[in-house]
Design an enzyme around this catalytic site. Structure first.
Site, PDB file in Angstrom:
ATOM      1  N   ASP A  37       1.484   4.569   2.077  1.00 54.96           N
ATOM      2  CA  ASP A  37       1.281   4.928   3.249  1.00 54.96           C
ATOM      3  C   ASP A  37       0.245   6.418   3.523  1.00 54.96           C
ATOM      4  O   ASP A  37       0.219   7.157   2.281  1.00 54.96           O
ATOM      5  CB  ASP A  37       2.668   5.282   4.241  1.00 54.96           C
ATOM      6  CG  ASP A  37       2.596   4.976   5.648  1.00 54.96           C
ATOM      7  OD1 ASP A  37       1.872   3.927   5.868  1.00 54.96           O
ATOM      8  OD2 ASP A  37       2.764   6.007   6.413  1.00 54.96           O
ATOM      9  N   ASP A  43       0.855  -1.125  -0.142  1.00 53.33           N
ATOM     10  CA  ASP A  43      -0.046   0.017  -0.060  1.00 53.33           C
ATOM     11  C   ASP A  43       0.943   1.368   0.053  1.00 53.33           C
ATOM     12  O   ASP A  43       2.242   0.950   0.342  1.00 53.33           O
ATOM     13  CB  ASP A  43      -0.957   0.145   1.169  1.00 53.33           C
ATOM     14  CG  ASP A  43      -0.097   0.153   2.572  1.00 53.33           C
ATOM     15  OD1 ASP A  43       0.310   1.145   2.974  1.00 53.33           O
ATOM     16  OD2 ASP A  43       0.235  -1.019   3.000  1.00 53.33           O
TER      17      ASP A  43
END
Length: 266
Positions: A207, A205
């Protein structure tokens, strides 16, 4: 007569990575630092004896700040492990990384604060750690697949919460590219055990400070890691086949002159 269990190499599995070997034998290992995260599985990969240990436990019972890091490192060394490959989930902070990227970082920043970070409990024994990862293991990982990126700094935070946007932006402003919750003190403890250690970071992902919207969530991280398990296993298998001889590596020889004040088994 009992045959001593041995392994040359270890893989320490991260989030969602709870098995790696085909038909392994599982071994309970006791340590002076308590029980490791799980029984250690031992089998063969690319003609080498390999140990596998899921750092969170087989059922993910250990949160990042509660992982028995010292027990894990000691248990693997007691089996004879000298080289450790450490796949892990990370968030991206920028620096050109994106979800799905595989990265072998070359630097570490430790922002944890509740963990016992050393085997040293008395005496003078200061670990050389300017370059926290083994160059030989790192090179084997980086060359195992053309899509693996080499280089970058991974900051390790305490967890288990994810970062605020302000924290995430601060880390990115330092030029750090990856964020993780388990890379420290694991890397330093491996070095104290005279082991060659390097991570293989999967970016799951971006952040909180690197994206708009709601920020990162647990299910997003777990789902991305699950989708990449076969890919990770392939990279690790090829890296194990290409690992150099650890004899003479500074990851071990540092202790020849310093003289550790704690037990190194095996």
């Amino acid at each position: 007569m009992t045959t001593r269990v041995t392994a040359e190499v270890a893989v320490v599995g991260g989030t969602g990575f709870y098995s790696f070997l085909d038909a392994p034998a599982h071994h309970e290992v006791s340590t002076p630092y308590g029980e490791p995260s799980a029984p250690v599985a031992v089998g063969e990969v690319a003609g080498r004896r390999v140990a596998f240990l899921p750092r969170h436990g087989a059922d993910h019972r250990h949160p990042p700040h509660g992982i028995p890091y010292r027990a894990n490192a000691w248990a693997l060394r007691s089996l004879g492990v000298r080289q450790v490959l450490a796949p892990c989930a990370v968030g991206g902070l920028g620096g050109g990384v994106a979800p799905g990227d595989l990265v072998v970082p070359d630097q570490l920043v430790d922002r944890t604060h509740r963990r016992v970070g050393s085997f040293v409990e008395s005496g003078a024994c200061h670990l050389p750690f300017a370059d926290p990862y083994c160059p030989g293991v790192s090179a084997a990982l980086a060359s195992a697949d053309p899509d693996v990126r080499a280089g970058g700094t991974m900051v390790v935070v305490e967890g288990p919460r994810f970062s605020t946007r302000a924290e995430s932006r601060h880390y990115a402003d330092q030029g750090w590219s990856l964020i993780n919750m388990t890379g420290a003190p694991e890397a330093a403890l491996a070095r104290e055990m005279r082991q060659c250690y390097a991570p293989l970071a999967l970016v799951t992902d971006m952040d909180a400070g690197a994206e708009t919207g709601h920020g990162v969530g647990q299910e997003e991280v777990f789902a991305t890691f699950r989708r990449n398990l076969d890919r990770l296993a392939g990279v690790l298998t090829r890296a194990i086949e290409a690992l150099p001889d650890p004899d003479g590596c500074s990851c071990s020889t540092w202790a020849d002159e310093v003289g550790p004040t704690y037990e190194i088994p095996g």
